[in-house]
Design an enzyme around this catalytic site. Structure first.
Site, PDB file in Angstrom:
ATOM      1  N   TYR A  30       0.871  -1.331   0.183  1.00 33.29           N
ATOM      2  CA  TYR A  30       0.018   0.080  -0.070  1.00 33.29           C
ATOM      3  C   TYR A  30       0.783   1.235  -0.207  1.00 33.29           C
ATOM      4  O   TYR A  30       0.944   1.664   0.961  1.00 33.29           O
ATOM      5  CB  TYR A  30      -0.743  -0.089   1.110  1.00 33.29           C
ATOM      6  CG  TYR A  30      -1.940  -1.302   1.272  1.00 33.29           C
ATOM      7  CD1 TYR A  30      -2.719  -1.159   0.606  1.00 33.29           C
ATOM      8  CD2 TYR A  30      -1.608  -2.197   2.230  1.00 33.29           C
ATOM      9  CE1 TYR A  30      -3.772  -2.369   0.699  1.00 33.29           C
ATOM     10  CE2 TYR A  30      -2.525  -3.381   2.620  1.00 33.29           C
ATOM     11  CZ  TYR A  30      -3.446  -3.304   1.628  1.00 33.29           C
ATOM     12  OH  TYR A  30      -4.405  -4.306   1.670  1.00 33.29           O
ATOM     13  N   TRP A  34      -3.936   6.206   2.555  1.00 37.78           N
ATOM     14  CA  TRP A  34      -5.186   5.612   2.912  1.00 37.78           C
ATOM     15  C   TRP A  34      -6.084   6.477   3.999  1.00 37.78           C
ATOM     16  O   TRP A  34      -5.461   6.685   4.909  1.00 37.78           O
ATOM     17  CB  TRP A  34      -5.212   4.152   2.984  1.00 37.78           C
ATOM     18  CG  TRP A  34      -5.475   3.301   2.050  1.00 37.78           C
ATOM     19  CD1 TRP A  34      -6.892   2.712   1.594  1.00 37.78           C
ATOM     20  CD2 TRP A  34      -4.471   2.836   0.971  1.00 37.78           C
ATOM     21  NE1 TRP A  34      -6.403   2.107   0.459  1.00 37.78           N
ATOM     22  CE2 TRP A  34      -5.088   2.061   0.189  1.00 37.78           C
ATOM     23  CE3 TRP A  34      -3.100   3.017   0.727  1.00 37.78           C
ATOM     24  CZ2 TRP A  34      -4.393   1.411  -1.135  1.00 37.78           C
ATOM     25  CZ3 TRP A  34      -2.710   2.719  -0.313  1.00 37.78           C
ATOM     26  CH2 TRP A  34      -3.208   1.784  -1.023  1.00 37.78           C
ATOM     27  N   TYR A  82       1.780  -0.072  -8.366  1.00 37.38           N
ATOM     28  CA  TYR A  82       0.523  -0.185  -7.626  1.00 37.38           C
ATOM     29  C   TYR A  82      -0.726  -0.372  -8.722  1.00 37.38           C
ATOM     30  O   TYR A  82      -0.917   0.408  -9.492  1.00 37.38           O
ATOM     31  CB  TYR A  82      -0.030   0.984  -6.852  1.00 37.38           C
ATOM     32  CG  TYR A  82      -1.362   0.636  -5.918  1.00 37.38           C
ATOM     33  CD1 TYR A  82      -1.356  -0.337  -4.736  1.00 37.38           C
ATOM     34  CD2 TYR A  82      -2.460   1.207  -6.302  1.00 37.38           C
ATOM     35  CE1 TYR A  82      -2.419  -0.482  -4.275  1.00 37.38           C
ATOM     36  CE2 TYR A  82      -3.417   0.910  -5.595  1.00 37.38           C
ATOM     37  CZ  TYR A  82      -3.653   0.039  -4.438  1.00 37.38           C
ATOM     38  OH  TYR A  82      -4.573  -0.265  -3.951  1.00 37.38           O
ATOM     39  N   GLY A 157     -14.009  -0.277   3.722  1.00 34.57           N
ATOM     40  CA  GLY A 157     -12.958  -0.549   4.503  1.00 34.57           C
ATOM     41  C   GLY A 157     -12.768  -1.998   4.801  1.00 34.57           C
ATOM     42  O   GLY A 157     -11.633  -2.546   5.198  1.00 34.57           O
ATOM     43  N   ASP A 159     -13.063  -5.081   2.599  1.00 33.01           N
ATOM     44  CA  ASP A 159     -13.447  -5.234   1.086  1.00 33.01           C
ATOM     45  C   ASP A 159     -13.922  -6.548   0.806  1.00 33.01           C
ATOM     46  O   ASP A 159     -14.793  -6.201  -0.059  1.00 33.01           O
ATOM     47  CB  ASP A 159     -11.703  -5.279   0.574  1.00 33.01           C
ATOM     48  CG  ASP A 159     -11.026  -4.108   0.852  1.00 33.01           C
ATOM     49  OD1 ASP A 159     -11.379  -3.341   1.990  1.00 33.01           O
ATOM     50  OD2 ASP A 159      -9.913  -4.210   0.228  1.00 33.01           O
ATOM     51  N   TRP A 342     -11.146 -10.039   5.218  1.00 37.50           N
ATOM     52  CA  TRP A 342     -12.226  -9.646   6.012  1.00 37.50           C
ATOM     53  C   TRP A 342     -13.481 -10.938   6.236  1.00 37.50           C
ATOM     54  O   TRP A 342     -14.630 -10.491   6.775  1.00 37.50           O
ATOM     55  CB  TRP A 342     -12.929  -8.250   5.446  1.00 37.50           C
ATOM     56  CG  TRP A 342     -12.176  -7.320   5.683  1.00 37.50           C
ATOM     57  CD1 TRP A 342     -11.310  -6.545   4.608  1.00 37.50           C
ATOM     58  CD2 TRP A 342     -11.990  -6.498   6.909  1.00 37.50           C
ATOM     59  NE1 TRP A 342     -10.298  -5.844   5.237  1.00 37.50           N
ATOM     60  CE2 TRP A 342     -10.832  -5.257   6.422  1.00 37.50           C
ATOM     61  CE3 TRP A 342     -12.391  -6.313   8.021  1.00 37.50           C
ATOM     62  CZ2 TRP A 342     -10.586  -4.313   7.388  1.00 37.50           C
ATOM     63  CZ3 TRP A 342     -12.126  -5.407   8.938  1.00 37.50           C
ATOM     64  CH2 TRP A 342     -11.085  -4.421   8.555  1.00 37.50           C
ATOM     65  N   GLU A 385      -0.919  -7.044   9.616  1.00 34.69           N
ATOM     66  CA  GLU A 385      -2.107  -6.294   8.664  1.00 34.69           C
ATOM     67  C   GLU A 385      -3.193  -6.735   9.654  1.00 34.69           C
ATOM     68  O   GLU A 385      -3.965  -6.073  10.179  1.00 34.69           O
ATOM     69  CB  GLU A 385      -2.153  -6.551   7.345  1.00 34.69           C
ATOM     70  CG  GLU A 385      -3.280  -5.684   6.993  1.00 34.69           C
ATOM     71  CD  GLU A 385      -3.297  -5.831   5.251  1.00 34.69           C
ATOM     72  OE1 GLU A 385      -2.734  -6.773   4.651  1.00 34.69           O
ATOM     73  OE2 GLU A 385      -4.025  -5.345   4.798  1.00 34.69           O
TER      74      GLU A 385
HETATM   75  C1  GLC Z   1      -7.374  -2.946   2.812  1.00 34.00           C
HETATM   76  C2  GLC Z   1      -8.276  -2.809   3.727  1.00 34.00           C
HETATM   77  C3  GLC Z   1      -8.720  -1.042   4.158  1.00 34.00           C
HETATM   78  C4  GLC Z   1      -7.473  -0.442   4.142  1.00 34.00           C
HETATM   79  C5  GLC Z   1      -6.462  -0.612   3.088  1.00 34.00           C
HETATM   80  C6  GLC Z   1      -5.358  -0.081   3.533  1.00 34.00           C
HETATM   81  O1  GLC Z   1      -7.958  -2.342   1.397  1.00 34.00           O
HETATM   82  O2  GLC Z   1      -9.423  -3.431   3.633  1.00 34.00           O
HETATM   83  O3  GLC Z   1      -9.568  -1.349   5.206  1.00 34.00           O
HETATM   84  O4  GLC Z   1      -7.806   0.979   4.372  1.00 34.00           O
HETATM   85  O5  GLC Z   1      -6.317  -2.116   2.813  1.00 34.00           O
HETATM   86  O6  GLC Z   1      -4.522  -0.630   4.566  1.00 34.00           O
END
Ligand code: GLC
Length: 420
Positions: A30, A34, A82, A157, A159, A342, A385
């Protein structure tokens, strides 16, 4: 590691992931800013660098769209590794390149806490927070039901929650075409969403892009429009915190109070009597999701107490099936998968919100249990995570910002010190 080592490790992770004013969730997987990650990160920074804590939220709001939306990803740098990046989103309505959807609005809650020590620095954020909340009501609850929809699983959030499976059947994926995912090159595919889910994610991005991210068109026509327990509870909480902040700043609160009243009246629409839980509600089909999720326990956090006994019973039912609370999805369901994102794993920042609400409603034993479980998971498996509620294994990305931030903000040292 001792508690002291863990706290300094947590601070180090935040420093390492800091890009100078904003913090990435973790390197590689990532590489951008975010939305709700930044807010939890700010709570972590607040324990040792309050200027940096404010900056995290101020930089997030630099990306706010003129209509009030605060996007879920801010693409501050060009990171071609990305996917899907800014070229896929083509969401050019804000001052910075960003995605075209939002994420859970936790920010007002963090700003209220920061304002305890520096009220004046909160002043310029008040109208921005207010505009974002108003956007949520207008764009994601156009019929004034008092419950808030998500237009994309990423917006929630959470997913690949099983809640999105049935509503997602309505999404046409026939025009998605070929693409290369980056996430499964970096993390075990067993811990990530499946291809079928990913096709749907991309089809929804295409839908938004094709209508130029016209939020009225999206609310009326998007194939996916599901009232989410998580977003609704988090926004209701954030509205209450915004009202407190406005009051401290001597600003009017009537409009905020009216929104709170509408949400309080609407919240029970999420109650699924058959499941005995607050469940998301597909606003296109009128169907509730069939099982509880970790967000079902956010009602106390939202200040909704009328079904507290049922919420507490449900915690007990979950706890009979896992070692570590709180699994993201009902462990009694056949869709429960303890490793897959999730669909089962425990997330530290969700635990923090659940426990905060429970403690505020006199459920101290449950709040303590959830806090201790969070400390044990991180203490044993590191700043992952997310974690398996069955084995305690750390999953997904490592050196994760929000997991580190929660360690600090929740003072989990205290628990580890008791344990060693
Ligand atoms: C994933 C999670 C999301 C989070 C992102 C960055 O997409 O589901 O909730 O904000 O990663 O950590």
């Amino acid at each position: 590691m001792t508690a002291m080592d863990l706290a300094s490790r947590a601070r180090q992770i935040l420093r390492d992931n800091d890009q100078g004013g904003y913090t990435i969730p973790t390197a590689g997987l990532y590489p951008y800013q975010w939305n709700w990650d930044s807010v939890f990160v700010s709570m972590g920074f607040a324990t040792f660098d309050s200027d940096r804590a404010w900056r995290e939220i101020e930089t997030l709001f630099q990306a706010q769209w003129p209509d009030g939306m605060v996007p879920h990803i801010v693409f501050r740098v060009d990171e071609p590794s990305y996917f899907p990046g800014p070229g896929v989103w083509q969401a050019e309505k804000g001052p910075l390149p960003s995605s075209g959807i939002s994420q859970p609005p936790v920010a007002a809650t963090a700003v209220l806490a920061l304002a305890e020590h520096d009220l004046e620095r909160a002043r310029p954020l008040l109208p921005k927070l207010d505009a974002w909340h108003r956007w949520y009501h207008a764009a994601r609850d156009p019929d004034g039901l008092g419950i808030i929809a998500v237009t994309h699983p990423w917006e929630s959030g959470r997913d690949n929650l099983p809640d999105w499976d049935a509503p997602g059947d309505a999404i046409d994926v026939s025009k998605v075409g070929d693409y290369t995912r980056r996430d499964t090159a970096l993390v075990d595919a067993e811990m990530r969403p499946k291809k079928k889910d990913y096709d749907r994610y991309l089809a929804l991005v295409q839908f938004g892009r094709d209508c130029g991210w016209d939020q009225h068109h999206i609310a009326a026509n998007n194939p996916f429009f599901v009232a989410d327990v998580g977003i609704t509870a988090i926004l209701l909480r954030a509205e209450r915190d915004l009202a407190r902040l406005a009051q401290k700043l001597g600003a009017p609160t009537d409009a905020i109070e009216a929104r709170i009243a509408r949400m309080e009246a609407g919240f029970d629409r999420l109650w699924n009597a058959e499941a005995g839980a607050y469940c998301s509600l597909d606003l296109r089909s009128g169907q509730h999701a069939e099982a509880a999720t970790a967000a079902s326990f956010l009602a106390p956090y939202a200040g909704i107490a009328q079904r507290k006994a049922a919420v507490v019973d449900l915690l007990g039912a979950f706890a009979e099936h896992v070692t570590y609370m709180v699994p993201s999805f009902d462990p009694r369901s056949s869709h429960f998968d303890h490793q897959r994102y999730w669909r089962g794993p425990v997330w530290a920042m969700v635990n923090w919100m659940i426990a905060k609400g429970l403690a505020e409603h006199g459920e101290d034993a449950w709040a303590a249990r959830i806090r201790t479980d969070t400390a044990r998971l991180i203490g044993t498996s590191g700043f992952a995570e997310y974690f398996s509620p069955v084995t305690g294994e750390g999953l997904g990305g490592g050196t994760f910002s929000w997991t580190s931030a929660i360690w600090l903000a929740w003072n989990l040292d205290e628990i580890m010190e008791g344990a060693v």
